[in-house]
Design a protein around this motif. Structure first.
Motif, PDB file in Angstrom:
ATOM      1  N   MET A  69      21.333  44.761  59.352  1.00  0.00           N
ATOM      2  CA  MET A  69      22.700  44.788  59.858  1.00  0.00           C
ATOM      3  C   MET A  69      23.206  46.220  59.919  1.00  0.00           C
ATOM      4  O   MET A  69      22.794  47.068  59.141  1.00  0.00           O
ATOM      5  N   GLY A  70      24.117  46.453  60.856  1.00  0.00           N
ATOM      6  CA  GLY A  70      24.796  47.743  60.893  1.00  0.00           C
ATOM      7  C   GLY A  70      24.309  48.643  62.008  1.00  0.00           C
ATOM      8  O   GLY A  70      23.123  48.972  62.089  1.00  0.00           O
ATOM      9  N   ASN A  71      25.223  49.065  62.883  1.00  0.00           N
ATOM     10  CA  ASN A  71      24.920  49.971  63.988  1.00  0.00           C
ATOM     11  C   ASN A  71      25.691  51.263  63.755  1.00  0.00           C
ATOM     12  O   ASN A  71      26.900  51.336  63.985  1.00  0.00           O
ATOM     13  N   LEU A  72      24.988  52.280  63.278  1.00  0.00           N
ATOM     14  CA  LEU A  72      25.616  53.526  62.861  1.00  0.00           C
ATOM     15  C   LEU A  72      25.764  54.495  64.023  1.00  0.00           C
ATOM     16  O   LEU A  72      24.819  54.746  64.769  1.00  0.00           O
ATOM     17  N   ASN A  73      26.963  55.075  64.159  1.00  0.00           N
ATOM     18  CA  ASN A  73      27.215  56.165  65.095  1.00  0.00           C
ATOM     19  C   ASN A  73      27.423  57.434  64.280  1.00  0.00           C
ATOM     20  O   ASN A  73      28.435  57.589  63.586  1.00  0.00           O
ATOM     21  N   THR A  74      26.462  58.365  64.327  1.00  0.00           N
ATOM     22  CA  THR A  74      26.532  59.574  63.501  1.00  0.00           C
ATOM     23  C   THR A  74      27.445  60.645  64.084  1.00  0.00           C
ATOM     24  O   THR A  74      27.774  61.607  63.388  1.00  0.00           O
ATOM     25  N   ASP A  75      27.838  60.511  65.345  1.00  0.00           N
ATOM     26  CA  ASP A  75      28.682  61.512  66.014  1.00  0.00           C
ATOM     27  C   ASP A  75      28.103  62.921  65.855  1.00  0.00           C
ATOM     28  O   ASP A  75      28.803  63.874  65.528  1.00  0.00           O
ATOM     29  N   ASN A  76      26.782  63.002  66.069  1.00  0.00           N
ATOM     30  CA  ASN A  76      26.063  64.288  66.038  1.00  0.00           C
ATOM     31  C   ASN A  76      26.047  64.958  64.668  1.00  0.00           C
ATOM     32  O   ASN A  76      25.853  66.175  64.560  1.00  0.00           O
ATOM     33  N   SER A  77      26.248  64.182  63.615  1.00  0.00           N
ATOM     34  CA  SER A  77      26.134  64.755  62.269  1.00  0.00           C
ATOM     35  C   SER A  77      24.696  65.199  62.004  1.00  0.00           C
ATOM     36  O   SER A  77      23.741  64.616  62.525  1.00  0.00           O
ATOM     37  N   THR A  78      24.548  66.207  61.192  1.00  0.00           N
ATOM     38  CA  THR A  78      23.226  66.741  60.881  1.00  0.00           C
ATOM     39  C   THR A  78      22.442  65.748  60.020  1.00  0.00           C
ATOM     40  O   THR A  78      22.967  65.216  59.039  1.00  0.00           O
ATOM     41  N   VAL A  79      21.237  65.479  60.415  1.00  0.00           N
ATOM     42  CA  VAL A  79      20.363  64.603  59.635  1.00  0.00           C
ATOM     43  C   VAL A  79      19.382  65.463  58.842  1.00  0.00           C
ATOM     44  O   VAL A  79      19.121  66.612  59.207  1.00  0.00           O
ATOM     45  N   PRO A  80      18.828  64.955  57.735  1.00  0.00           N
ATOM     46  CA  PRO A  80      18.977  63.586  57.234  1.00  0.00           C
ATOM     47  C   PRO A  80      20.307  63.368  56.524  1.00  0.00           C
ATOM     48  O   PRO A  80      20.905  64.308  55.984  1.00  0.00           O
ATOM     49  N   LEU A  81      20.738  62.102  56.552  1.00  0.00           N
ATOM     50  CA  LEU A  81      21.925  61.684  55.836  1.00  0.00           C
ATOM     51  C   LEU A  81      21.502  60.835  54.635  1.00  0.00           C
ATOM     52  O   LEU A  81      20.486  60.146  54.680  1.00  0.00           O
ATOM     53  N   LYS A  82      22.289  60.883  53.597  1.00  0.00           N
ATOM     54  CA  LYS A  82      22.052  60.037  52.425  1.00  0.00           C
ATOM     55  C   LYS A  82      23.182  59.016  52.333  1.00  0.00           C
ATOM     56  O   LYS A  82      24.346  59.338  52.579  1.00  0.00           O
ATOM     57  N   PHE A  83      22.809  57.773  51.969  1.00  0.00           N
ATOM     58  CA  PHE A  83      23.775  56.677  51.929  1.00  0.00           C
ATOM     59  C   PHE A  83      23.779  56.051  50.537  1.00  0.00           C
ATOM     60  O   PHE A  83      22.730  55.871  49.918  1.00  0.00           O
ATOM     61  N   GLU A  84      24.960  55.669  50.086  1.00  0.00           N
ATOM     62  CA  GLU A  84      25.089  55.009  48.792  1.00  0.00           C
ATOM     63  C   GLU A  84      26.233  54.003  48.844  1.00  0.00           C
ATOM     64  O   GLU A  84      27.364  54.355  49.226  1.00  0.00           O
ATOM     65  N   GLU A 135      20.864  46.149  50.093  1.00  0.00           N
ATOM     66  CA  GLU A 135      20.825  47.599  49.944  1.00  0.00           C
ATOM     67  C   GLU A 135      21.009  48.266  51.294  1.00  0.00           C
ATOM     68  O   GLU A 135      20.942  47.615  52.350  1.00  0.00           O
ATOM     69  N   VAL A 136      21.243  49.573  51.256  1.00  0.00           N
ATOM     70  CA  VAL A 136      21.342  50.358  52.467  1.00  0.00           C
ATOM     71  C   VAL A 136      20.086  51.206  52.573  1.00  0.00           C
ATOM     72  O   VAL A 136      19.618  51.790  51.599  1.00  0.00           O
ATOM     73  N   ARG A 137      19.519  51.269  53.773  1.00  0.00           N
ATOM     74  CA  ARG A 137      18.271  51.999  53.991  1.00  0.00           C
ATOM     75  C   ARG A 137      18.548  53.453  54.370  1.00  0.00           C
ATOM     76  O   ARG A 137      19.694  53.841  54.652  1.00  0.00           O
ATOM     77  N   SER A 138      17.515  54.271  54.405  1.00  0.00           N
ATOM     78  CA  SER A 138      17.675  55.684  54.742  1.00  0.00           C
ATOM     79  C   SER A 138      18.153  55.889  56.172  1.00  0.00           C
ATOM     80  O   SER A 138      18.667  56.947  56.514  1.00  0.00           O
ATOM     81  N   SER A 139      18.002  54.857  57.020  1.00  0.00           N
ATOM     82  CA  SER A 139      18.474  54.921  58.404  1.00  0.00           C
ATOM     83  C   SER A 139      19.962  54.626  58.521  1.00  0.00           C
ATOM     84  O   SER A 139      20.558  54.819  59.580  1.00  0.00           O
ATOM     85  N   GLY A 140      20.566  54.137  57.419  1.00  0.00           N
ATOM     86  CA  GLY A 140      21.958  53.713  57.475  1.00  0.00           C
ATOM     87  C   GLY A 140      22.119  52.233  57.747  1.00  0.00           C
ATOM     88  O   GLY A 140      23.238  51.710  57.693  1.00  0.00           O
TER      89      GLY A 140
END
Length: 375
Positions: A69-84, A135-140
Protein backbone atom coordinates in the motif's frame (compact mmCIF):
# COMPACT_ATOMS: atom_id res chain seq x y z
CA UNK A 1 43.87 32.44 -40.59
CA UNK A 2 44.76 28.99 -41.92
CA UNK A 3 45.29 25.77 -39.93
CA UNK A 4 48.06 23.44 -40.98
CA UNK A 5 48.50 19.84 -39.78
CA UNK A 6 51.62 17.78 -40.21
CA UNK A 7 51.38 14.13 -41.21
CA UNK A 8 51.71 12.81 -37.66
CA UNK A 9 48.74 14.89 -36.49
CA UNK A 10 46.61 13.70 -39.40
CA UNK A 11 47.51 10.10 -38.65
CA UNK A 12 46.60 10.51 -34.97
CA UNK A 13 43.21 12.02 -35.82
CA UNK A 14 42.48 9.34 -38.38
CA UNK A 15 43.28 6.33 -36.25
CA UNK A 16 42.76 7.55 -32.68
CA UNK A 17 39.55 9.62 -32.46
CA UNK A 18 39.32 8.81 -28.77
CA UNK A 19 42.21 11.20 -28.14
CA UNK A 20 40.22 14.07 -29.61
CA UNK A 21 37.13 13.16 -27.60
CA UNK A 22 39.06 13.14 -24.35
CA UNK A 23 40.59 16.50 -25.15
CA UNK A 24 37.16 18.00 -25.86
CA UNK A 25 35.62 16.56 -22.67
CA UNK A 26 38.48 17.93 -20.61
CA UNK A 27 37.96 21.35 -22.14
CA UNK A 28 34.22 21.31 -21.39
CA UNK A 29 34.84 20.28 -17.79
CA UNK A 30 37.39 23.05 -17.35
CA UNK A 31 34.98 25.58 -18.84
CA UNK A 32 32.18 24.54 -16.48
CA UNK A 33 34.49 24.76 -13.51
CA UNK A 34 35.51 28.21 -14.61
CA UNK A 35 31.86 29.28 -14.98
CA UNK A 36 31.09 28.07 -11.46
CA UNK A 37 33.94 30.18 -10.09
CA UNK A 38 33.07 33.23 -12.21
CA UNK A 39 29.34 33.23 -11.35
CA UNK A 40 29.78 31.98 -7.75
CA UNK A 41 27.21 29.16 -8.14
CA UNK A 42 26.30 27.34 -4.85
CA UNK A 43 27.33 23.78 -4.16
CA UNK A 44 24.62 21.11 -4.63
CA UNK A 45 22.90 20.18 -1.33
CA UNK A 46 20.68 17.35 -0.12
CA UNK A 47 17.02 18.27 -0.52
CA UNK A 48 13.93 17.15 1.40
CA UNK A 49 10.75 18.70 0.03
CA UNK A 50 8.04 19.86 2.44
CA UNK A 51 5.56 18.79 -0.25
CA UNK A 52 6.49 15.12 -0.07
CA UNK A 53 3.30 13.12 0.42
CA UNK A 54 1.17 10.08 -0.39
CA UNK A 55 -1.77 9.93 -2.75
CA UNK A 56 -3.81 8.13 -0.10
CA UNK A 57 -3.32 7.98 3.66
CA UNK A 58 -6.09 5.53 4.57
CA UNK A 59 -5.15 1.85 4.16
CA UNK A 60 -7.62 -1.03 4.37
CA UNK A 61 -5.74 -4.33 4.05
CA UNK A 62 -7.36 -7.72 4.62
CA UNK A 63 -5.62 -9.64 7.40
CA UNK A 64 -4.00 -12.92 6.39
CA UNK A 65 -2.82 -11.60 3.02
CA UNK A 66 0.33 -9.83 1.92
CA UNK A 67 -0.78 -6.35 0.83
CA UNK A 68 1.37 -3.51 -0.53
CA UNK A 69 0.00 0.00 0.00
CA UNK A 70 1.00 3.60 -0.48
CA UNK A 71 1.90 5.73 -3.52
CA UNK A 72 4.70 8.09 -2.52
CA UNK A 73 5.39 11.40 -4.27
CA UNK A 74 8.92 12.49 -3.30
CA UNK A 75 8.68 15.89 -5.06
CA UNK A 76 12.29 15.49 -6.22
CA UNK A 77 13.64 14.93 -2.71
CA UNK A 78 17.15 13.51 -2.59
CA UNK A 79 17.27 9.74 -2.24
CA UNK A 80 17.82 7.50 -0.40
CA UNK A 81 15.11 8.35 2.09
CA UNK A 82 14.62 6.67 5.46
CA UNK A 83 11.14 5.92 6.80
CA UNK A 84 9.94 5.23 10.32
CA UNK A 85 6.41 4.70 11.64
CA UNK A 86 5.95 6.77 14.81
CA UNK A 87 3.21 7.75 17.25
CA UNK A 88 0.90 4.80 16.56
CA UNK A 89 -2.30 5.62 18.44
CA UNK A 90 -6.05 5.23 18.50
CA UNK A 91 -8.27 8.20 17.79
CA UNK A 92 -8.59 8.88 21.53
CA UNK A 93 -4.81 8.95 22.00
CA UNK A 94 -4.24 5.44 23.40
CA UNK A 95 -1.13 3.77 21.92
CA UNK A 96 -1.28 0.44 20.10
CA UNK A 97 1.46 -1.94 19.02
CA UNK A 98 -0.26 -5.21 18.10
CA UNK A 99 0.26 -4.75 14.35
CA UNK A 100 4.03 -4.40 14.91
CA UNK A 101 4.44 -7.85 16.47
CA UNK A 102 7.21 -9.82 14.75
CA UNK A 103 6.09 -13.02 13.03
CA UNK A 104 7.66 -15.40 10.55
CA UNK A 105 6.62 -14.85 6.96
CA UNK A 106 7.69 -16.17 3.57
CA UNK A 107 10.05 -14.11 1.40
CA UNK A 108 11.30 -15.18 -2.02
CA UNK A 109 15.00 -15.85 -2.50
CA UNK A 110 14.72 -16.93 -6.16
CA UNK A 111 12.14 -16.10 -8.84
CA UNK A 112 9.04 -18.26 -9.17
CA UNK A 113 8.09 -18.71 -12.85
CA UNK A 114 5.33 -21.34 -12.85
CA UNK A 115 7.59 -23.92 -14.49
CA UNK A 116 8.55 -25.72 -11.28
CA UNK A 117 7.95 -29.47 -11.48
CA UNK A 118 7.61 -30.28 -7.78
CA UNK A 119 6.47 -28.77 -4.53
CA UNK A 120 10.06 -29.02 -3.28
CA UNK A 121 11.27 -26.83 -6.16
CA UNK A 122 8.84 -24.10 -5.18
CA UNK A 123 9.67 -24.29 -1.48
CA UNK A 124 13.39 -24.12 -2.26
CA UNK A 125 12.83 -20.64 -3.72
CA UNK A 126 11.53 -19.06 -0.51
CA UNK A 127 12.32 -18.96 3.16
CA UNK A 128 10.80 -17.81 6.43
CA UNK A 129 11.99 -14.48 7.84
CA UNK A 130 11.01 -12.46 10.90
CA UNK A 131 9.06 -9.29 10.07
CA UNK A 132 6.66 -7.00 11.89
CA UNK A 133 3.20 -7.80 10.58
CA UNK A 134 2.89 -4.18 9.42
CA UNK A 135 5.91 -2.15 8.38
CA UNK A 136 7.18 0.46 5.97
CA UNK A 137 9.72 -0.60 3.35
CA UNK A 138 12.80 1.28 2.13
CA UNK A 139 10.79 2.32 -0.95
CA UNK A 140 8.22 4.09 1.23
CA UNK A 141 5.55 1.47 0.53
CA UNK A 142 3.67 -0.01 3.45
CA UNK A 143 3.20 -3.77 3.71
CA UNK A 144 0.83 -5.92 5.73
CA UNK A 145 2.27 -9.43 5.75
CA UNK A 146 0.33 -12.67 5.36
CA UNK A 147 1.32 -13.61 8.92
CA UNK A 148 -1.31 -11.18 10.26
CA UNK A 149 -4.42 -12.83 11.72
CA UNK A 150 -7.62 -11.95 13.59
CA UNK A 151 -6.08 -13.48 16.73
CA UNK A 152 -3.02 -11.22 16.60
CA UNK A 153 -4.59 -7.99 15.30
CA UNK A 154 -8.04 -6.71 16.22
CA UNK A 155 -9.88 -6.03 12.94
CA UNK A 156 -12.41 -3.27 12.43
CA UNK A 157 -15.58 -3.65 14.54
CA UNK A 158 -18.09 -6.29 13.46
CA UNK A 159 -20.95 -3.78 13.68
CA UNK A 160 -19.28 -1.75 10.86
CA UNK A 161 -18.99 1.36 13.08
CA UNK A 162 -16.06 3.75 12.72
CA UNK A 163 -15.95 5.44 16.11
CA UNK A 164 -13.11 7.81 16.91
CA UNK A 165 -11.77 5.57 19.68
CA UNK A 166 -11.52 2.65 17.23
CA UNK A 167 -9.54 4.50 14.55
CA UNK A 168 -5.90 3.44 14.20
CA UNK A 169 -3.70 6.43 13.39
CA UNK A 170 0.06 6.77 12.94
CA UNK A 171 2.61 9.26 11.66
CA UNK A 172 5.58 8.70 9.35
CA UNK A 173 9.02 10.22 9.90
CA UNK A 174 10.99 10.70 6.66
CA UNK A 175 14.66 11.69 6.74
CA UNK A 176 17.65 12.14 4.47
CA UNK A 177 20.89 14.09 4.79
CA UNK A 178 18.90 17.22 3.98
CA UNK A 179 16.63 17.04 6.99
CA UNK A 180 13.53 15.50 8.51
CA UNK A 181 9.80 15.75 7.97
CA UNK A 182 6.84 14.07 9.70
CA UNK A 183 3.68 13.24 7.79
CA UNK A 184 0.76 13.00 10.17
CA UNK A 185 -2.51 11.14 10.51
CA UNK A 186 -2.20 8.04 8.40
CA UNK A 187 -5.01 5.61 9.14
CA UNK A 188 -5.08 1.83 8.89
CA UNK A 189 -8.40 -0.02 9.01
CA UNK A 190 -7.75 -3.77 8.67
CA UNK A 191 -10.52 -6.08 7.53
CA UNK A 192 -10.83 -9.41 9.32
CA UNK A 193 -9.45 -12.46 7.53
CA UNK A 194 -11.21 -13.85 4.49
CA UNK A 195 -9.16 -16.90 3.66
CA UNK A 196 -10.20 -17.14 0.02
CA UNK A 197 -11.61 -15.21 -2.91
CA UNK A 198 -14.24 -14.92 -4.23
CA UNK A 199 -15.67 -14.45 -0.74
CA UNK A 200 -19.21 -13.37 -1.57
CA UNK A 201 -20.41 -16.07 0.83
CA UNK A 202 -18.70 -14.35 3.81
CA UNK A 203 -19.87 -11.28 5.71
CA UNK A 204 -16.67 -9.17 5.73
CA UNK A 205 -17.52 -7.51 9.07
CA UNK A 206 -18.44 -10.60 11.09
CA UNK A 207 -16.65 -13.37 9.18
CA UNK A 208 -19.87 -15.42 9.26
CA UNK A 209 -21.94 -16.71 6.33
CA UNK A 210 -23.30 -13.86 4.22
CA UNK A 211 -27.04 -13.66 3.88
CA UNK A 212 -28.94 -13.65 0.60
CA UNK A 213 -28.71 -10.06 -0.72
CA UNK A 214 -32.27 -10.42 -2.03
CA UNK A 215 -33.60 -11.37 1.42
CA UNK A 216 -31.00 -10.13 3.95
CA UNK A 217 -33.31 -10.40 6.99
CA UNK A 218 -33.92 -14.11 6.46
CA UNK A 219 -31.38 -16.13 8.49
CA UNK A 220 -32.24 -19.26 6.51
CA UNK A 221 -31.03 -17.86 3.20
CA UNK A 222 -27.41 -17.28 2.25
CA UNK A 223 -25.24 -15.90 -0.50
CA UNK A 224 -22.95 -18.07 -2.62
CA UNK A 225 -19.81 -18.09 -4.70
CA UNK A 226 -20.82 -18.58 -8.33
CA UNK A 227 -18.56 -19.83 -11.14
CA UNK A 228 -18.76 -18.95 -14.80
CA UNK A 229 -20.14 -21.61 -17.13
CA UNK A 230 -21.63 -22.18 -20.57
CA UNK A 231 -23.44 -24.97 -22.44
CA UNK A 232 -24.27 -26.81 -19.21
CA UNK A 233 -27.62 -28.55 -19.84
CA UNK A 234 -29.84 -29.90 -17.08
CA UNK A 235 -30.54 -33.64 -17.29
CA UNK A 236 -34.22 -33.25 -16.33
CA UNK A 237 -35.33 -30.06 -18.10
CA UNK A 238 -32.93 -30.34 -21.05
CA UNK A 239 -32.39 -26.60 -20.63
CA UNK A 240 -29.32 -24.55 -19.88
CA UNK A 241 -28.53 -24.03 -16.22
CA UNK A 242 -28.72 -20.45 -14.97
CA UNK A 243 -26.94 -18.25 -12.42
CA UNK A 244 -28.40 -14.77 -12.07
CA UNK A 245 -29.57 -12.37 -9.39
CA UNK A 246 -32.47 -14.60 -8.34
CA UNK A 247 -31.45 -18.12 -9.34
CA UNK A 248 -28.29 -20.06 -8.50
CA UNK A 249 -28.17 -23.44 -10.25
CA UNK A 250 -24.43 -23.98 -9.78
CA UNK A 251 -22.56 -22.69 -6.73
CA UNK A 252 -19.11 -23.14 -5.21
CA UNK A 253 -17.90 -23.85 -1.68
CA UNK A 254 -14.25 -23.28 -0.77
CA UNK A 255 -13.64 -25.04 2.53
CA UNK A 256 -11.06 -27.00 4.54
CA UNK A 257 -11.13 -30.79 4.76
CA UNK A 258 -9.36 -33.32 6.95
CA UNK A 259 -7.00 -36.09 5.94
CA UNK A 260 -4.78 -34.29 3.45
CA UNK A 261 -1.03 -33.70 3.38
CA UNK A 262 -1.14 -30.20 4.83
CA UNK A 263 -0.56 -28.85 1.32
CA UNK A 264 -3.55 -30.43 -0.45
CA UNK A 265 -6.15 -29.05 -2.82
CA UNK A 266 -9.19 -31.09 -3.93
CA UNK A 267 -11.74 -30.46 -6.64
CA UNK A 268 -15.12 -32.08 -6.11
CA UNK A 269 -18.49 -32.07 -7.90
CA UNK A 270 -21.81 -32.68 -6.17
CA UNK A 271 -25.23 -33.34 -7.69
CA UNK A 272 -28.55 -32.00 -6.45
CA UNK A 273 -28.69 -34.84 -3.90
CA UNK A 274 -25.24 -33.75 -2.61
CA UNK A 275 -23.73 -37.05 -3.80
CA UNK A 276 -20.38 -36.94 -5.66
CA UNK A 277 -20.26 -36.78 -9.46
CA UNK A 278 -17.33 -38.75 -10.87
CA UNK A 279 -14.73 -36.33 -12.29
CA UNK A 280 -14.22 -38.62 -15.32
CA UNK A 281 -17.47 -37.22 -16.75
CA UNK A 282 -15.56 -33.97 -17.34
CA UNK A 283 -13.86 -35.67 -20.26
CA UNK A 284 -12.29 -32.63 -21.93
CA UNK A 285 -10.61 -31.30 -18.80
CA UNK A 286 -6.84 -30.83 -18.93
CA UNK A 287 -6.23 -32.15 -15.45
CA UNK A 288 -2.48 -31.49 -15.51
CA UNK A 289 -3.11 -27.76 -15.95
CA UNK A 290 -6.02 -27.22 -13.57
CA UNK A 291 -3.68 -25.87 -10.90
CA UNK A 292 0.07 -25.67 -10.36
CA UNK A 293 -0.03 -28.91 -8.39
CA UNK A 294 1.74 -32.24 -8.17
CA UNK A 295 1.14 -35.90 -7.32
CA UNK A 296 -2.37 -35.91 -8.79
CA UNK A 297 -4.80 -38.41 -7.26
CA UNK A 298 -8.05 -39.06 -9.13
CA UNK A 299 -10.90 -40.96 -7.48
CA UNK A 300 -14.63 -41.31 -8.24
CA UNK A 301 -15.25 -38.62 -5.61
CA UNK A 302 -12.55 -35.98 -6.27
CA UNK A 303 -9.24 -34.98 -7.87
CA UNK A 304 -6.49 -33.97 -5.45
CA UNK A 305 -3.07 -32.29 -5.80
CA UNK A 306 -0.15 -31.25 -3.62
CA UNK A 307 0.14 -27.47 -3.93
CA UNK A 308 2.06 -24.52 -2.54
CA UNK A 309 0.10 -21.87 -0.68
CA UNK A 310 -1.05 -19.20 -1.10
CA UNK A 311 -2.72 -19.83 -4.46
CA UNK A 312 -1.37 -18.30 -6.60
CA UNK A 313 1.92 -18.06 -4.72
CA UNK A 314 2.78 -14.65 -6.22
CA UNK A 315 1.18 -12.12 -8.53
CA UNK A 316 2.63 -13.39 -11.81
CA UNK A 317 0.90 -14.37 -15.03
CA UNK A 318 1.34 -18.11 -15.70
CA UNK A 319 -0.69 -20.80 -17.47
CA UNK A 320 -2.28 -21.56 -14.10
CA UNK A 321 -3.01 -17.91 -13.28
CA UNK A 322 -3.22 -15.90 -16.53
CA UNK A 323 -4.20 -12.67 -14.77
CA UNK A 324 -1.42 -13.08 -12.19
CA UNK A 325 -3.68 -12.03 -9.34
CA UNK A 326 -5.92 -15.15 -9.34
CA UNK A 327 -5.63 -18.80 -10.26
CA UNK A 328 -7.98 -20.08 -12.96
CA UNK A 329 -9.36 -23.62 -13.21
CA UNK A 330 -11.50 -24.75 -16.16
CA UNK A 331 -13.47 -28.01 -16.27
CA UNK A 332 -14.89 -29.16 -19.59
CA UNK A 333 -16.87 -31.99 -21.12
CA UNK A 334 -18.26 -32.66 -24.59
CA UNK A 335 -21.46 -34.33 -25.74
CA UNK A 336 -23.47 -34.65 -28.96
CA UNK A 337 -26.58 -32.54 -29.10
CA UNK A 338 -29.55 -32.77 -31.45
CA UNK A 339 -28.48 -33.38 -35.04
CA UNK A 340 -25.21 -34.92 -33.92
CA UNK A 341 -23.50 -31.59 -33.30
CA UNK A 342 -20.69 -31.83 -30.78
CA UNK A 343 -20.92 -29.22 -28.02
CA UNK A 344 -18.47 -28.49 -25.24
CA UNK A 345 -19.51 -27.29 -21.80
CA UNK A 346 -17.14 -25.29 -19.63
CA UNK A 347 -17.13 -24.42 -15.93
CA UNK A 348 -14.57 -21.81 -14.86
CA UNK A 349 -13.48 -20.38 -11.53
CA UNK A 350 -10.98 -17.63 -10.81
CA UNK A 351 -9.89 -17.79 -7.18
CA UNK A 352 -7.35 -17.33 -4.38
CA UNK A 353 -6.66 -19.36 -1.26
CA UNK A 354 -4.46 -17.47 1.19
CA UNK A 355 -3.90 -19.89 4.08
CA UNK A 356 -1.79 -23.04 3.95
CA UNK A 357 -3.67 -26.25 4.72
CA UNK A 358 -5.96 -28.84 3.13
CA UNK A 359 -8.68 -27.19 1.06
CA UNK A 360 -11.38 -28.38 -1.31
CA UNK A 361 -13.24 -26.48 -4.01
CA UNK A 362 -16.70 -27.99 -4.40
CA UNK A 363 -19.02 -27.35 -7.37
CA UNK A 364 -22.60 -28.05 -6.32
CA UNK A 365 -25.42 -28.46 -8.86
CA UNK A 366 -28.27 -27.42 -6.59
CA UNK A 367 -31.41 -27.99 -8.70
CA UNK A 368 -30.55 -30.59 -11.31
CA UNK A 369 -27.52 -32.51 -12.46
CA UNK A 370 -25.67 -31.70 -15.66
CA UNK A 371 -26.42 -33.82 -18.72
CA UNK A 372 -23.33 -35.70 -19.89
CA UNK A 373 -25.06 -38.18 -22.24
CA UNK A 374 -25.42 -37.65 -25.98
CA UNK A 375 -28.85 -36.94 -27.42
Amino acid sequence: MKFQFDKQMIKALKYKPLILSLVLLSSVAAALTGCKKIFDLPEEKEFLSNKINYGNKVFEPVLGRTSLMGNLNTDNSTVPLKFEIVNARYGDGRPYNDIFQVQKTYVWTAPYDGLETSLAQIEAKRKLEDHPMFEVRSSGQFIMWQSSTNDLIAPRPADSSNLEQDKRLFDLKITNVGGEIILKNFQIRPWRERLYEPSTDINPYTGKTARDPNDPKNPNKRDYITPGFNNVIGVETNRGLVNDATRKDLVVYIRPFTGGTGNSLRFKFLGKDSLPINPVFFNETKWDFIVHGFNKVMTPQYVQYDVAYPIPVINLGTKYAPSGSQARSIFSYSRRGFGGTMTTANIELNYNIFKKGDWEIVFHFRRENPKFQDE
